[in-house]
Write an enzyme that holds these catalytic residues in place. Structure first.
Site, short mmCIF file in Angstrom:
data_model
loop_
_atom_site.label_atom_id
_atom_site.label_comp_id
_atom_site.label_asym_id
_atom_site.label_seq_id
_atom_site.Cartn_x
_atom_site.Cartn_y
_atom_site.Cartn_z
N ALA A 272 -5.19 8.40 -20.06
CA ALA A 272 -5.49 8.87 -21.41
C ALA A 272 -6.87 9.51 -21.49
O ALA A 272 -7.06 10.56 -22.12
CB ALA A 272 -5.38 7.72 -22.40
N VAL B 118 -4.86 2.10 -15.32
CA VAL B 118 -4.30 3.40 -14.92
C VAL B 118 -3.80 4.16 -16.14
O VAL B 118 -4.09 5.34 -16.32
CB VAL B 118 -3.19 3.21 -13.88
CG1 VAL B 118 -2.55 4.55 -13.55
CG2 VAL B 118 -3.76 2.58 -12.61
N ASP B 119 -3.06 3.48 -17.01
CA ASP B 119 -2.61 4.11 -18.25
C ASP B 119 -3.80 4.60 -19.07
O ASP B 119 -3.82 5.74 -19.55
CB ASP B 119 -1.80 3.12 -19.08
CG ASP B 119 -0.41 2.86 -18.53
OD1 ASP B 119 0.20 3.81 -17.99
OD2 ASP B 119 0.07 1.73 -18.64
N ILE B 120 -4.76 3.72 -19.27
CA ILE B 120 -5.90 4.07 -20.12
C ILE B 120 -6.76 5.13 -19.45
O ILE B 120 -7.26 6.05 -20.11
CB ILE B 120 -6.69 2.79 -20.46
CG1 ILE B 120 -5.87 1.95 -21.44
CG2 ILE B 120 -8.06 3.12 -21.05
CD1 ILE B 120 -6.45 0.62 -21.79
#
Length: 389
Positions: free
Chosen positions: A177, A172-174
């Protein structure tokens, strides 16, 4: 001339954030040629610096791999002079700002898009929030596992009857990004055409929902709520990890032709005309029977036997590899994805793209806390002289 593998050369990015999402967007832009300046709190810096062990030189391995290709500066938001210096840096030098601070922080400190864009109309300002800019949860913070749970990713990950499972990498973070970088590049293109910057918004929740595109379609079309299928795909059978005599391999027989070839490799040609197995729809209806039958045969031979036979027959397959096997595999090495830092201290995964056959190189090692304050802001006496002017 700008090299093909550095298309963002000449673009200056200010990254204001911590943890994973904004810090990962930074090197993506840096690898494409942008000058990225990372802003940290002088009292400890990015939280990820302390996410260890393992530690790699002067910070955690997690921090180091997320922060290559950057200059590093520190700004104490409690100090009006330092805060004004950051505002001036953005207004005078920045093409792009990416930020993922907790909701309300950039607004309280006057470094939000509404404050800065009137002073710098060409600025592209990208917010990477938790739940997005509107809605009842817009003020709440968030982290990757929360979003994997809240967006339904955990509901389809793992095996039925077992506790919830998080997808290992911080997808989710990546993913956030990646969406941020897509938005920034699109906004820079628009700026080329119109001369105007804009405010770009993405969030962890929106990125998590985007990962759920296919499960959402399955539900929206016929009301099918996908369950947990372990290593298996929900829409094709057989399409999962099977245990051979000495380890696991994935068999991805994604169509009827692949299944027929698989049957011949397994010396089970009679399955081809079995009414339970004839089409993918039949196999989906009889998933357990298909998998049980295949597992009984696969377990009779070592993994290398099946990988060789399946490859020769044109059935998609792959071994389940550990990270050390990934590093050592000739395919990984041939692609040049593992890159060595210029100072030889770090080996990291490089960007997953190339331009005219050239992968963007590892140009800049992760910054120490405040390493480039002088280079970016100048010496204190130089700063005072500029203020006097």
């Amino acid at each position: 001339m700008i090299p093909a593998h550095q298309p963002l050369a000449g673009i200056t990015v200010i990254e204001i954030g911590s943890s994973v999402a904004a810090p990962f967007a930074g090197p993506l832009l840096g690898e494409l040629g942008a000058e990225v300046i990372k802003v940290e709190n002088p009292a400890g810096g990015d939280d990820a610096r302390r996410w260890g062990p393992p530690f790699w030189h002067d910070a955690s391995a997690t921090y180091q791999c997320l922060n290559r290709e950057k200059f590093g500066i520190t700004v104490d938001f409690r100090d009006p002079t330092q805060l004004e210096r950051l505002r001036r840096l953005i207004v005078e030098r920045a093409d792009v700002v990416v930020q993922n601070l907790r909701p309300g922080i950039v607004e309280r400190n006057g470094i939000d898009a509404a404050t800065l864009r009137p002073l710098a109309p060409r600025l592209v300002y990208c917010n990477m929030g938790a739940f997005g800019r509107s809605g009842p949860l817009r003020e709440r913070p968030g982290y990757d596992p929360m979003m994997q749970a809240f967006a339904g990713i955990m509901s389809i990950t793992g095996e039925e009857g077992r506790p919830p499972v998080r997808v290992g990498p911080s997808i989710v973070d990546i993913g956030t990004a990646f969406w941020a970088v897509i938005g920034v590049i699109a906004a820079l293109r628009r700026r080329e055409l119109t001369g105007a910057g804009c405010e770009v918004d993405t969030s962890l929740y929106e990125a998590a929902l985007a990962w759920m595109t296919v499960p959402a379609a399955l539900y929206a079309s016929v009301g099918h709520r996908q369950g947990r299928t372990g290593s298996e795909a929900a829409i094709a059978v057989p399409y999962k990890a099977f245990r051979a005599g000495d380890g696991y391999l994935i068999i991805a027989a994604g169509n009827d032709d692949h299944f027929e070839r698989l049957c011949r490799v397994l010396d089970r040609a009679e399955w081809i005309d079995d009414a339970r197995f004839r089409t993918n729809a039949d196999r989906l209806a009889n998933r357990a029977a298909v998998n049980t039958a295949i597992e009984a045969v696969i377990g009779e031979q070592p993994r290398s036997h099946w990988l060789d036979a399946l490859d020769r027959a044109g059935v998609p397959c792959a071994p389940l590899q550990s990270i050390d096997e990934v590093f050592e595999h000739p395919q990984t090495q041939a692609l040049g994805m593992l890159q060595r830092s210029p100072d030889e201290r770090f080996t990291m995964m490089g960007p997953a793209l190339a331009f005219d056959g050239v992968r963007p190189p590892f140009r800049r090692t992760p910054p120490r806390l405040g390493e480039h304050n002088r280079a970016v802001f100048g010496a204190p006496d130089e700063e005072a002289a500029r203020d006097a002017d």
